[in-house]
Design an enzyme around this catalytic site. Sequence first.
Site, short mmCIF file in Angstrom:
data_model
loop_
_atom_site.label_atom_id
_atom_site.label_comp_id
_atom_site.label_asym_id
_atom_site.label_seq_id
_atom_site.Cartn_x
_atom_site.Cartn_y
_atom_site.Cartn_z
CG ASP A 214 -5.23 -4.13 -7.68
OD1 ASP A 214 -4.37 -4.30 -8.54
OD2 ASP A 214 -5.50 -3.02 -7.20
CE1 TYR A 353 -0.98 1.70 -7.18
CE2 TYR A 353 -3.08 2.80 -7.48
CZ TYR A 353 -2.24 1.74 -7.73
OH TYR A 353 -2.67 0.71 -8.54
CG HIS A 405 -4.21 -7.91 -11.55
ND1 HIS A 405 -3.49 -8.08 -10.39
CD2 HIS A 405 -4.82 -6.70 -11.44
CE1 HIS A 405 -3.65 -7.03 -9.62
NE2 HIS A 405 -4.46 -6.18 -10.22
#
Length: 428
Positions: A214, A353, A405
């Site tokens: 990630d 982000y 994930h």
Amino acid sequence: MPNHAQSLTRRAVLAGGAVIGALSVLPPPVAKAGGSDEEIRPFKFKASKEQLDDLRRRIKATRFPEREVVDDNSQGVQSTTIQKLAKYWAEEYDWRNVEARLNALPQFTTKIDGVDIHFIHVKAAHQGALPIIVTHGWPGSVIEQMKIVKPLTDPAADGGSASDAFDVVIPSMPGYGFSGKPTEKGWDPVRIAKAWIELMKRLGYTKYVAQGGDWGDAVTEQMALIAPPELLAIHVSMPATVPENIAVALRPGGKKPEGLSPDESHAFDQLADFYAHGLGYAIEMANRPQTLVGIADSPIGLAAWMIDHDIRSYELIARVFDGGIEGLSRDDILDNVTLYWLTNTAVSSARLYWENKLAFFQPKNVKIPVAVSVFPDEIYAAPQSWTEKAYVKLIHFNKLPRGGHFAAWEQPKVFCDEMRTSFRSLRA
């Protein structure tokens, strides 16, 4: 992200324990007289009773929306799942259990580039251990990696060989968990990578390896691009391998290329589905993270936001709250959400982000040795053909039969086996 995602946002966005007991934990470097920014300070955390009482009160006071009008998860987190989560969280879950496990681990903080960095640091009981720095992502934390600490630092107790032991460093990213929250712009994966290099230097390591998935992949690959001489190799579980022609085909209006192998075709389909249906959370956090006041104010709002990261992870979590036995438990899931709540890091973590400018899945031209483990339920399962082109010094590639994930969290034994195999050739 491939350019398709860039067309949707003004920033390139993410496409997405055990008690140590008898392990030998050496003290951190001695701080300079009078203290300094380089001082390494012991750390423990204890939530107040008032915080935990307030959390339960807020959960019980949640105003839930009406039920979705479909019989599947196409409208998002389903009412039955979030209400089962809320009931368990308010009535049965006990934060003190994970808090005790966390505080049984040696934890520290040190200020790097103006921000306090929290990290777990466990040294192996065996001589010649290989240091490894492991980086979590979103919506993750050091809780993701707690299960791998003992097996990596004491492999003999896990059925392995003492010669495969690691010294383990697990930092909390800035704005996440117990690390400080940046008060200025610029804390992107490149800056975090530089901070991690400084951290390993400050701990006195003259050689080490790094691992990430990630956002941890983005940070770890940036460490590899900086390529300090101490960094021997990296391992990634969500690698950046998507070729340019595939990235172009994934843009709106693009067409799936002909002649793809079965693995390439499967990866393309996974990515296409994620871009079409799975990017909502990332788009909002990349564009307007401060708007997400609701997830800082409502624990159930926060939980719903966090568990809807990618469809296969969400489906696993939904099965868990339906009573299924999976790689994660109900407590695992709520340990992580509760950490975000108690540290009030819902929005500060989201700002990564907004800061990011990297195309997440496209190759970065890493030149140092790289190991890759492919878990089938990851956002996309990187084909070996793409991986070999993306990493010119690929020292390990393996497709695993299970896992997704949150690989270290879901499949800690498999993950630890991969770490040992990946880096065995680098040991002195």
